[in-house]
Design an enzyme around this catalytic site. Structure first.
Site, PDB file in Angstrom:
ATOM      1  N   VAL A  72       0.837  -1.200   0.000  1.00 31.51           N
ATOM      2  CA  VAL A  72       0.000   0.000   0.000  1.00 31.51           C
ATOM      3  C   VAL A  72       0.869   1.246   0.000  1.00 31.51           C
ATOM      4  CG1 VAL A  72      -1.661   1.323   1.379  1.00 31.51           C
ATOM      5  CG2 VAL A  72      -1.873  -1.159   1.257  1.00 31.51           C
ATOM      6  N   CYS A  73       0.504   2.235  -0.828  1.00 29.57           N
ATOM      7  CA  CYS A  73       1.164   3.541  -0.727  1.00 29.57           C
ATOM      8  C   CYS A  73       0.120   4.624  -0.909  1.00 29.57           C
ATOM      9  CB  CYS A  73       2.297   3.678  -1.735  1.00 29.57           C
ATOM     10  SG  CYS A  73       1.746   3.827  -3.429  1.00 29.57           S
ATOM     11  N   ALA A  74       0.542   5.862  -1.115  1.00 32.08           N
ATOM     12  CA  ALA A  74      -0.409   6.975  -1.152  1.00 32.08           C
ATOM     13  C   ALA A  74      -1.296   6.923  -2.390  1.00 32.08           C
ATOM     14  CB  ALA A  74       0.329   8.309  -1.084  1.00 32.08           C
ATOM     15  N   GLU A  76      -0.393   4.745  -5.572  1.00 32.97           N
ATOM     16  CA  GLU A  76      -0.203   3.381  -6.085  1.00 32.97           C
ATOM     17  C   GLU A  76       1.151   3.198  -6.745  1.00 32.97           C
ATOM     18  OE1 GLU A  76      -3.268   2.355  -8.987  1.00 32.97           O
ATOM     19  OE2 GLU A  76      -1.942   2.844 -10.658  1.00 32.97           O
ATOM     20  N   MET A 100      -3.969   4.819  -0.981  1.00 35.30           N
ATOM     21  CA  MET A 100      -4.787   5.316   0.130  1.00 35.30           C
ATOM     22  C   MET A 100      -5.819   6.332  -0.349  1.00 35.30           C
ATOM     23  SD  MET A 100      -4.050   3.675   2.858  1.00 35.30           S
ATOM     24  CE  MET A 100      -4.704   4.570   4.266  1.00 35.30           C
TER      25      MET A 100
END
Lengths: 375, 76
Positions: A72-74, A76, A100
């Site tokens: 998961v990141c901010a 993608e 996110m």
């Protein structure tokens, strides 16, 4: 191994079904500590992506071999980079599509109940942020309460159900998320209702939502009765839907109560909050099912993914409804409050129509948890 | 400010601004300054966190226009 994309809707099912998942969050430590994907049986590891640019060898031993892994990141991009590297090492992993940001914008519709004469009530659970909104459907019409910014989700749902959205209403001027009520009403040609005491500084026309108003949805007589219930804001208004459901906005939650300070007037509004919780709501039927505008912790989510509880149960179990001493109540809701929601002033200004940020900016403003409650 | 090298990372989305910054900083000497230009808003917190963890120093930022500017002094 190929890298898989996991949609927010698939992740939502895992949260609701309490599935196992290992989340490798590659955002910065601050971002991870502030806000993450919450799941009862989720395990986490946080390693910023910039520490993995040269390789993932260092973390291979910390990743499970027998559990599904989601990176998961901010947005993608970084999770795809890290996910590809892990795939190359032979691991079966997925990344969260849209990151996110997409998670924050996902709404999961959960049916609360059938209403009289074929009507239906749905709760839209925003798992990434803890926001709850509602659609009351009846006789080909619909009303949306506390709509979020992603209005297409409601219009698509209404289309699927074959109903026209005639009314949108906000229980109060929101400070934690950008309301979709006005935009949704504009798109559908419906009316946007807002409590006038929260609307003294708005720059647009609206229908004044006042104590005792009854809004009918469809010709089958589903009533939405407005009940003035100040405390979180001075205008905060609850709704009694079909004489069975009490929509409490940000006044009363399942395991907490509203905070009175987000417009900078905690000391003025604390008395209103107490009167609403300890007198106005006390006078209502204890059989009403409470449907709030937020939840804060996963424990508040029922097994079917909904957030609802009987008023009598809340009077027995919610700490915020059981503080006998007025001074203690005052201290509880005005002192040691959690941090305020991200960009809450700008969000209020946006909801009043005073500023009009572009959609990217709106997304940024809404990042993080809602933080509207005191426990 | 004495800038030894300028990196244009405008139009690039995360993770590329940091990937390129990491590469570019190898081309300058300790104590010299790298200017990074980016348009990805996420670069603000990410560059701050990265410089901190990698021993470099974020000495100044300019967020007044659409093109964000960062000045990073190379550490040991």
């Amino acid at each position: 191994m190929a890298l898989h994309a996991m949609k927010p809707s698939e992740l939502a099912k895992k949260v609701v079904n309490k599935e196992d998942l290992f989340i490798l969050d590659v955002r910065t430590e601050d971002a991870f500590e502030d806000w993450k994907v919450e799941g009862e049986n989720f395990e986490y590891k946080n390693v910023p992506y910039f520490d993995l640019i040269d390789g993932v060898e260092d973390i291979m031993d910390d990743l499970p071999k027998d559990k599904e892994i989601l990176v998961v990141c901010a947005k993608e991009g970084s999770s795809i980079m890290v996910g590809d590297m892990l795939s190359d090492e032979g691991l079966e992993v997925s990344y969260l599509e849209g990151g996110m940001k997409a998670w924050s914008e996902h709404l999961e519709p959960v049916k609360i109940s059938d209403l009289n004469n074929g009507g239906e009530l749905y709760q839209f659970v925003r798992l990434g942020k803890g926001c709850l909104s509602y659609m009351v459907l009846s006789g080909g019409e619909a009303a949306v309460i506390d709509a979020n910014r992603m209005t297409n989700i409601y219009t698509d749902f209404a289309k699927e159900k074959g109903v026209t959205i005639n009314h949108t209403m906000d229980t109060h001027l929101h400070a934690d998320h950008i309301s979709g009520g006005r935009a949704l009403a504009e798109e559908t040609g419906g009316s946007y209702w807002l409590p006038p005491k929260d609307a003294t500084e708005v720059t647009f026309d609206y229908q004044a939502l006042e104590d005792g108003n009854t809004i009918k949805v469809g010709d089958t007589n589903i009533d939405i009765q407005a009940l003035y219930s100040p405390g979180h804001t001075i205008g905060s208004t609850s709704f009694v839907v079909d004489e069975q459901y009490l929509m409490t906005g940000d006044i009363l939650f399942i395991d907490s109560i509203g905070r009175p300070d987000l417009a900078g007037k905690a000391d003025d509004w604390v008395g209103d909050l107490r009167t609403t919780l300890y007198e106005r709501y006390q006078n209502l039927s204890e059989e009403l099912i409470v449907l709030p505008a937020h939840y804060m912790i996963l424990d508040e989510l029922n097994d079917d993914g909904s957030v609802q509880e009987k008023l009598s149960v809340l009077y027995a179990q919610n700490h915020g409804l059981n503080i006998e001493d007025e001074d203690e109540f005052r201290r509880t809701v005005t002192e040691n409050l959690p941090p305020q929601p991200n960009a809450y002033q700008e969000i209020r200004e946006t909801n009043m129509g005073q500023i009009t940020p572009d959609s990217e900016k709106k997304r940024e403003m809404e990042i993080g948890p809602n933080r509207c409650a005191v426990r | 400010m004495n800038v030894a090298k300028t990196l244009d990372a405008t139009g690039l989305a995360c993770p590329m601004p940091i990937v390129k910054t990491k590469k570019a900083i190898k081309d300058i000497e300790t104590g010299e300054v790298l200017e990074v230009q980016a348009t990805d808003q996420g670069a603000k917190s990410d560059l701050a966190a990265w410089t901190k963890s990698s021993g470099h120093e974020l000495i100044d930022t300019d967020e007044s226009s659409d093109v964000l500017k960062f000045w990073i002094k190379k550490g040991e």
